[in-house]
Design a protein around this motif. Structure first.
Motif, short mmCIF file in Angstrom:
data_model
loop_
_atom_site.label_atom_id
_atom_site.label_comp_id
_atom_site.label_asym_id
_atom_site.label_seq_id
_atom_site.Cartn_x
_atom_site.Cartn_y
_atom_site.Cartn_z
N GLY A 57 71.80 36.54 53.18
CA GLY A 57 71.22 35.43 52.53
C GLY A 57 69.59 35.25 52.62
O GLY A 57 69.16 36.48 52.95
N ALA A 58 69.01 34.11 52.38
CA ALA A 58 67.72 34.10 52.48
C ALA A 58 66.99 33.67 53.87
O ALA A 58 65.76 34.28 53.99
N ALA A 59 67.92 33.35 54.70
CA ALA A 59 67.34 33.22 56.21
C ALA A 59 68.32 33.75 57.17
O ALA A 59 69.64 34.08 57.12
N ASN A 90 79.29 40.45 45.75
CA ASN A 90 77.84 40.38 45.34
C ASN A 90 77.50 39.00 44.60
O ASN A 90 76.39 38.84 43.87
N GLY A 91 78.41 38.04 44.63
CA GLY A 91 78.23 36.82 43.94
C GLY A 91 78.78 36.55 42.66
O GLY A 91 79.25 35.48 42.28
N GLU A 111 73.46 47.14 47.45
CA GLU A 111 73.87 46.65 46.16
C GLU A 111 75.16 47.04 45.70
O GLU A 111 75.43 48.31 46.13
N ILE A 112 75.99 46.46 45.00
CA ILE A 112 77.18 47.06 44.54
C ILE A 112 77.35 46.39 42.98
O ILE A 112 76.64 45.35 42.53
N THR A 128 76.45 39.76 49.11
CA THR A 128 76.11 38.39 49.43
C THR A 128 77.21 38.10 50.88
O THR A 128 76.60 37.40 51.74
N LYS A 129 78.23 38.77 50.83
CA LYS A 129 78.90 38.66 52.03
C LYS A 129 80.03 39.81 52.29
O LYS A 129 80.28 40.53 50.89
#
Length: 148
Positions: A57-59, A90-91, A111-112, A128-129
């Protein structure tokens, strides 16, 4: 407060060594990732209920690393019998990978793309997870994530 951590390099080396009929096959390849200042490493038990093992994530947060700082991720199935299923999300899309007992899966890019019912490439997106699901019985796994 200034950090006292000095960024360093990670070198990943993959070696294949195989001999068949007295002929040697294989090779050694290395890749170095520079300016790494953070590492997340743990051994954990994964159940059959598909738990999330890491978020991007971003943080920096508990169980999450900064996706923009991603360098390297490895997961090893420490079980001697059972396999695990990895779900890389990937979202939008999810890619599934089987990691057999004792095997290792390495992600050198975060990346996928996964497209159902198609052999055509769409577009890459950041993972993303990652979830892991023990197929038959709970499995111990080891994960390592290196970031800038």
């Amino acid at each position: 407060m200034a950090t006292t951590v000095t960024a360093s390099s990670l070198t990943v080396t993959i070696t294949e060594s195989y001999q068949l009929d007295n002929v040697n096959y294989g090779n050694t390849r290395s890749k170095t990732y520079t300016s790494n200042g953070q590492i997340l490493q743990r051994i954990m038990n994964v159940s059959t209920s598909n738990p999330t093992i890491i978020n991007f994530g971003a943080a920096d947060e508990a169980g999450q690393v900064v996706v923009g700082d991603y360098k390297y991720f490895r997961i090893t199935n420490l079980d001697d019998t059972n396999f695990i299923n990895l779900a890389l999300f990937n979202g939008t899309d999810t890619a599934f990978i089987k990691v057999s007992a004792g095997d290792t899966f390495v992600l050198m890019s975060n990346e996928i793309d996964a497209i159902a019912s198609s052999e055509s490439f769409g577009a890459f997106a950041d993972i993303t997870k990652i979830k892991a699901d023990a197929d038959t019985a709970a499995c111990d796994i080891e994960i390592i994530a290196v970031t800038a």
